[in-house]
Every structure is written in C-alpha cells, then in structure tokens.
Design an enzyme around this catalytic site. Structure first.
Site, mmCIF file in Angstrom:
data_model
loop_
_atom_site.group_PDB
_atom_site.id
_atom_site.type_symbol
_atom_site.label_atom_id
_atom_site.label_comp_id
_atom_site.label_asym_id
_atom_site.label_seq_id
_atom_site.Cartn_x
_atom_site.Cartn_y
_atom_site.Cartn_z
ATOM 1 C CG ASN A 118 -3.995 -12.918 -47.259
ATOM 2 O OD1 ASN A 118 -4.319 -14.055 -47.624
ATOM 3 N ND2 ASN A 118 -4.777 -12.171 -46.508
ATOM 4 C CG HIS A 135 1.927 -18.572 -48.382
ATOM 5 N ND1 HIS A 135 0.557 -18.779 -48.389
ATOM 6 C CD2 HIS A 135 2.450 -19.642 -47.739
ATOM 7 C CE1 HIS A 135 0.283 -19.919 -47.767
ATOM 8 N NE2 HIS A 135 1.416 -20.461 -47.372
ATOM 9 C CB CYS A 197 18.598 -11.592 -63.658
ATOM 10 S SG CYS A 197 19.640 -10.999 -62.307
ATOM 11 C CB CYS A 200 23.077 -13.687 -63.523
ATOM 12 S SG CYS A 200 21.356 -14.253 -63.406
ATOM 13 N N GLY A 238 -10.284 -15.426 -41.583
ATOM 14 C CA GLY A 238 -10.450 -15.497 -43.033
ATOM 15 C C GLY A 238 -9.724 -16.646 -43.696
ATOM 16 C CB SER A 240 -11.163 -22.710 -45.728
ATOM 17 O OG SER A 240 -10.052 -23.021 -46.558
ATOM 18 N NE ARG A 265 -21.592 -16.289 -44.545
ATOM 19 C CZ ARG A 265 -22.306 -17.412 -44.472
ATOM 20 N NH1 ARG A 265 -21.786 -18.496 -43.904
ATOM 21 N NH2 ARG A 265 -23.526 -17.453 -44.944
#
Length: 296
Positions: A118, A135, A197, A200, A238, A240, A265
């Site tokens: 997450n 991630h 940015c 730069c 949580g 799959s 689930r």
C-alpha cells in the site's frame, strides 16, 4: 459512512463467518512469534480507500501506467489534475482496526516485520514502525530528471496556487482511486497547470510510488526477501496475491518451508503454498487475534 474518502459500501466486500479451525492455526502461528506480515489493499478498504478490483473482485479502474506517465507531458498533466482533485479525500483516510491490530502485534514483539504493497502510510499512522513500503508512498514526490525530493503537501500547495478555482470548476465523479486520484472531466485536465521542479525546471515530477508497469527498486525487493527468509511465519493480510510483486514472497517462503497464512476476503492466488487461508474480513480476525494473544 466511512471516516475516509469513500463510503464503506463502495469499498468493503461482504463479511463471512470465520473458519474456526483455520483461525486456531493462525493464532498458533502468530503466537509463536517471528512473524512477517505482507499487507495489501484489503488492509485499507475499511478506511475508505478502495482497491483496484472493488468488493466484487472485478477490476474497477485502469490505473496510470509507468510508461504512459514518463513518456508524455499530457499524461503527466492528466494525472496531476486528477491527483490534485483527489488528494484531500485520500489524505483524510484514517487507520482502521486492522492497522491498529498489526501495530499492537509488532509492539508486543510477535510481529517482526511489515512489508506493505500500500502507498497510503496508514500502517505508520497506526503506530507501526520500520514499515517496508514495497510500492513507495504517495506523500513523497521526486523529480525524475534531477532526483530532487519534495513532500506531497508542498506540491499540493503549489498546485492550489497555480490552479485557482480548479476544484470548484471541475466536475468529478468523486470516485477516489487506490492511488489517490479521482475521475474528472477530461476537458478540465487540459487546462491544468502541472507541477514543475523548483531545482531543474523539468515537468517530470512523479509521486514516489511504483506505477503499474514499473519496477520495485531492487534493494527494496532484496530487503523484503531477507525479511521473509528470516521469518518463522509469513502472514498475508488483505491481498489476493494476483500481482507477482507480492506473490513472489509467498513462493519464496513456501520453497524454504516457512508456513504461510493468508487472511483476505475472497479468492487468492496460490498453488498450495498457504498452510491456511481465512476467507474473512481483516476486521473480523485481527482485533480478535490481538485480544486472544495480548488481552484487551
């Protein structure tokens, strides 16, 4: 209604009875300690953050692809317009009982590591420490050209000044996506001033998350593998496991003879690796597990 961006009836699958035999196995494994948790989108659905597949298990949205984002200024403009519109709702999400339970298990020493897929930071807000974000996290932004980091809060402030009245003028479905953006009128995005940015001047500012089609940095993958290899049990919460990004750790654990328990689930990917699979909502399992092992 949820305390987060989306009403729970739009994010939560229906509940089911807890398999008591499977729960007893889970309780024994976690009670023995040395657990590493791999958590997925199902951790945060009770906080009002939907997953990509929705309560019915079907893919609801097509997320931004990595190649699309880096390859086109128009794609970046479209992403940031949607992300700007969705940030207030996404950032309003609060940890739910499952996040709190995981933090308590870690504090008690039963849970030694947390690897999360997450990008919402809710584990940390619940009190968990040293969470490995597989991630990345939406609260950080990086310039892809010069590497300058900046907080998402600062980017949001800049976008607010650069696009006065945008939210009031923009028709939105209100459908907050798992990556924090919302569906808006396509024409509105064409008028949006995307961030640049401050170091730069480039326009390739990207949230510090792995988009679909992108790769998890190798050092992060290696750290996650090391955590799994040192674990007594891998507990998947949580997820799959339909994405190899997380499933590979289950496969590694199974090859090493490390027990794997899954609480999620609905159906889960697996070729016999899990020792036990509880087809249950995390909120029906984890708070009970904490009370059984640690007391109220």
């Amino acid at each position: 209604m949820s305390a987060g961006p989306v009403p729970l009836e739009h994010t939560m699958p229906p509940g089911s009875d807890v398999d008591e035999q499977g729960y007893a196995v889970l309780r024994r494994l976690v009670g023995d300690g040395g657990v590493v948790a791999l958590t997925g989108a199902g951790m945060s659905t009770a906080s009002g953050i939907p997953d990509y597949r929705g309560p019915d298990g079907r893919r609801r949205v097509q997320p931004m692809q990595h190649g699309e984002f880096v390859g086109s200024a128009e794609a970046r403009q479209r992403y940031w317009a949607r992300a700007f519109a969705g940030w207030t709702g996404f950032s309003s999400a609060r940890p739910n009982a499952a996040h709190v339970a995981v933090a308590r298990l870690q504090e008690a020493g039963l849970l030694e590591g947390i690897v999360t897929q997450n990008v919402d930071g809710l584990h940390q807000r619940a009190g968990a420490e040293e969470v490995l974000e597989l991630h990345g996290s939406l609260d950080r932004v990086t310039c892809l050209d010069c590497g300058e980091p900046v907080s998402r809060a600062h980017v949001q402030e800049w976008l607010d000044v650069a696009n006065p009245g945008f939210l009031a003028r923009t028709a939105s479905s209100g459908e907050v996506r798992p990556d924090g953006d919302v569906v808006i009128d396509p024409g509105a995005a064409q008028l949006f001033r995307a961030p640049k940015c401050l170091v730069c001047g480039g326009d390739r500012l990207k949230p510090d998350v792995v988009f679909f089609g992108g790769s998890v940095p190798r050092p992060v993958v290696e750290q996650a593998f090391a955590m799994v290899e040192d674990a007594s049990t891998l507990v998947v919460l949580g997820s799959s496991l339909r994405v190899m990004s997380g499933y590979r750790f289950v496969r590694r654990a199974a090859r090493l003879g490390i027990p794997v328990a899954v609480v999620t689930r609905g159906e889960t990917r697996g070729e016999g690796e899990p020792l036990v699979h509880l087809d249950s909502l995390l909120g029906d399992v984890l708070p009970r597990l904490v009370e059984d092992l640690l007391g109220p």
